[in-house]
Design an enzyme around this catalytic site. Structure first.
Site, PDB file in Angstrom:
ATOM      1  N   SER A   6       1.096  -1.103  -0.082  1.00 13.87           N
ATOM      2  CA  SER A   6       0.298   0.043  -0.288  1.00 13.87           C
ATOM      3  C   SER A   6       1.499   0.972   0.121  1.00 13.87           C
ATOM      4  CB  SER A   6      -0.482  -0.238   1.273  1.00 13.87           C
ATOM      5  OG  SER A   6      -1.099   1.428   1.076  1.00 13.87           O
ATOM      6  N   HIS A  31      -1.217  -1.680  -4.370  1.00 18.64           N
ATOM      7  CA  HIS A  31      -2.468  -1.073  -3.612  1.00 18.64           C
ATOM      8  C   HIS A  31      -2.335   0.306  -3.145  1.00 18.64           C
ATOM      9  CE1 HIS A  31      -6.006  -2.234  -1.013  1.00 18.64           C
ATOM     10  NE2 HIS A  31      -4.972  -1.023  -0.386  1.00 18.64           N
ATOM     11  N   GLY A 140      -8.450   3.671   7.159  1.00 18.95           N
ATOM     12  CA  GLY A 140      -8.410   5.314   7.064  1.00 18.95           C
ATOM     13  C   GLY A 140      -6.920   5.235   8.016  1.00 18.95           C
ATOM     14  N   PHE A 141      -6.601   5.225   8.002  1.00 18.63           N
ATOM     15  CA  PHE A 141      -5.209   5.150   8.772  1.00 18.63           C
ATOM     16  C   PHE A 141      -4.379   3.777   8.260  1.00 18.63           C
ATOM     17  CE2 PHE A 141      -7.465   7.769  10.931  1.00 18.63           C
ATOM     18  CZ  PHE A 141      -7.155   8.860  10.879  1.00 18.63           C
ATOM     19  N   GLY A 143      -0.573   1.576   9.830  1.00 20.76           N
ATOM     20  CA  GLY A 143       0.206   1.365  11.065  1.00 20.76           C
ATOM     21  C   GLY A 143      -0.730   0.675  12.152  1.00 20.76           C
ATOM     22  N   GLY A 175      -3.014  -4.117   8.915  1.00 13.39           N
ATOM     23  CA  GLY A 175      -1.636  -5.045  10.165  1.00 13.39           C
ATOM     24  C   GLY A 175      -1.481  -5.655   9.355  1.00 13.39           C
ATOM     25  N   GLY A 195       1.252  -2.391   3.947  1.00 11.82           N
ATOM     26  CA  GLY A 195       1.435  -0.743   3.971  1.00 11.82           C
ATOM     27  C   GLY A 195       2.935  -0.497   4.633  1.00 11.82           C
TER      28      GLY A 195
HETATM   29  C1  DX5 Z   1      -6.571   1.241   5.885  1.00 10.43           C
HETATM   30  C2  DX5 Z   1      -5.627   1.378   4.549  1.00 10.43           C
HETATM   31  C3  DX5 Z   1      -4.446   0.108   4.415  1.00 10.43           C
HETATM   32  C4  DX5 Z   1      -3.818   0.633   4.696  1.00 10.43           C
HETATM   33  C5  DX5 Z   1      -2.603  -0.807   5.103  1.00 10.43           C
HETATM   34  O1  DX5 Z   1      -7.656   1.895   5.826  1.00 10.43           O
HETATM   35  O2  DX5 Z   1      -6.900   0.650   3.287  1.00 10.43           O
HETATM   36  O3  DX5 Z   1      -4.488   0.015   2.454  1.00 10.43           O
HETATM   37  O4  DX5 Z   1      -2.741   1.532   4.113  1.00 10.43           O
HETATM   38  O5  DX5 Z   1      -1.873  -0.326   5.832  1.00 10.43           O
HETATM   39  P1  DX5 Z   1      -1.294  -0.768   7.076  1.00 10.43           P
HETATM   40  O6  DX5 Z   1      -0.307  -2.451   6.347  1.00 10.43           O
HETATM   41  O7  DX5 Z   1      -0.075  -0.367   7.664  1.00 10.43           O
HETATM   42  O8  DX5 Z   1      -1.706  -1.466   7.722  1.00 10.43           O
HETATM   43 ZN    ZN Z   2      -6.817  -0.389   1.519  1.00  4.53          ZN
END
Ligand code: DX5
Ligand code: ZN
Length: 222
Positions: A6, A31, A140-141, A143, A175, A195
């Site tokens: 991501s 992504h 939303g985020f 991490g 995650g 991500g």
């Molecule tokens: C969350 C996103 C994910 C996120 C994944 O809203 O859809 O794609 O960026 O990030 P990590 O892998 O750090 O959870």
């Molecule tokens: Zn995503």
């Protein structure tokens, strides 16, 4: 088994270099997390930036729309160069219509479920989709920590996919790291978004290799 880093966790001041780096590291997709500040609290990028990303990579763009009424923007994200467009079942009143809009553009259509959305909401759409995305964090985020109840949902959706007899990808997002990717694979996922689990490491190639080593012995149940 596919890895879809991501770019939300990439260094946006060096986006082209980051895209080249994950390409060289053996990523299968990029992504792309699109957020509108309504469906989710955060605002990220729109079609204009997706178009720039498309120019900077050969990898297929796996575009995750976390936006209300995604039907209003399918045309824009198709023109921007998406390969897969995934919408949330919670974000539209016209899920079937939006899935058809995506497929009519010749793209792969994905549907996504938030952590508290039950899998039975897929019953009458699964036959029309190319991908199901199970959120293992609240969108939303990046991490955030992996929500373990996602594993049961992945198992249930894997069974549903088996019943359709169609080749539908089962993606997990949120995650995912080297140390838990295997659990998601054992549950039945075959596309893994990561991500911070990739971009937060020093050597993307080594990280993706380590992820593949974890998941490659896992055989999907039919
Ligand atoms: C969350 C996103 C994910 C996120 C994944 O809203 O859809 O794609 O960026 O990030 P990590 O892998 O750090 O959870
Ligand atoms: Zn995503």
């Amino acid at each position: 088994m596919k890895i879809s880093p991501s770019i939300l966790s990439a260094d946006f001041t060096r986006l082209k270099d980051e895209l080249k780096a994950i390409e060289a590291a053996g990523a299968d997709y990029v992504h792309v997390d699109v957020m509108d500040g309504h469906f989710v609290p955060n605002i990220t990028i729109g079609p204009f930036v997706v178009e720039a990303i498309k120019k900077a990579t050969r990898l297929p763009l796996d575009v995750h729309l976390m936006i209300e009424e995604p039907e209003r923007y399918i045309d824009d994200f198709a023109k921007a160069g998406s390969s897969i467009v995934t919408v949330h079942v919670e974000a539209t009143r016209h899920l079937h219509k939006v899935v058809q809009m995506i497929r009519d553009k010749g793209l792969k259509a994905g549907v996504s479920l938030n952590p508290a959305t039950p899998v039975h909401t897929l019953d009458d759409i699964i036959g029309d989709v190319d991908l199901v995305l199970i959120m293992s964090v609240n969108p939303g985020f990046s991490g955030q920590g992996f929500i373990p109840s996602a594993l049961k949902k992945i198992e249930a959706v894997r069974r549903m996919i088996g019943e359709t007899g169609r080749a539908i990808e089962l993606e997990v997002d949120g995650g995912i790291k080297v140390n838990n990717i295997k659990e998601a694979a054992l549950a039945g996922a075959d596309v893994f978004v990561s991500g911070s689990g990739v971009f937060g490491t020093n050597d993307y190639g080594k990280t993706i290799e380590a992820m593949r080593k974890e998941i490659s012995p896992v055989r999907l149940k039919a």
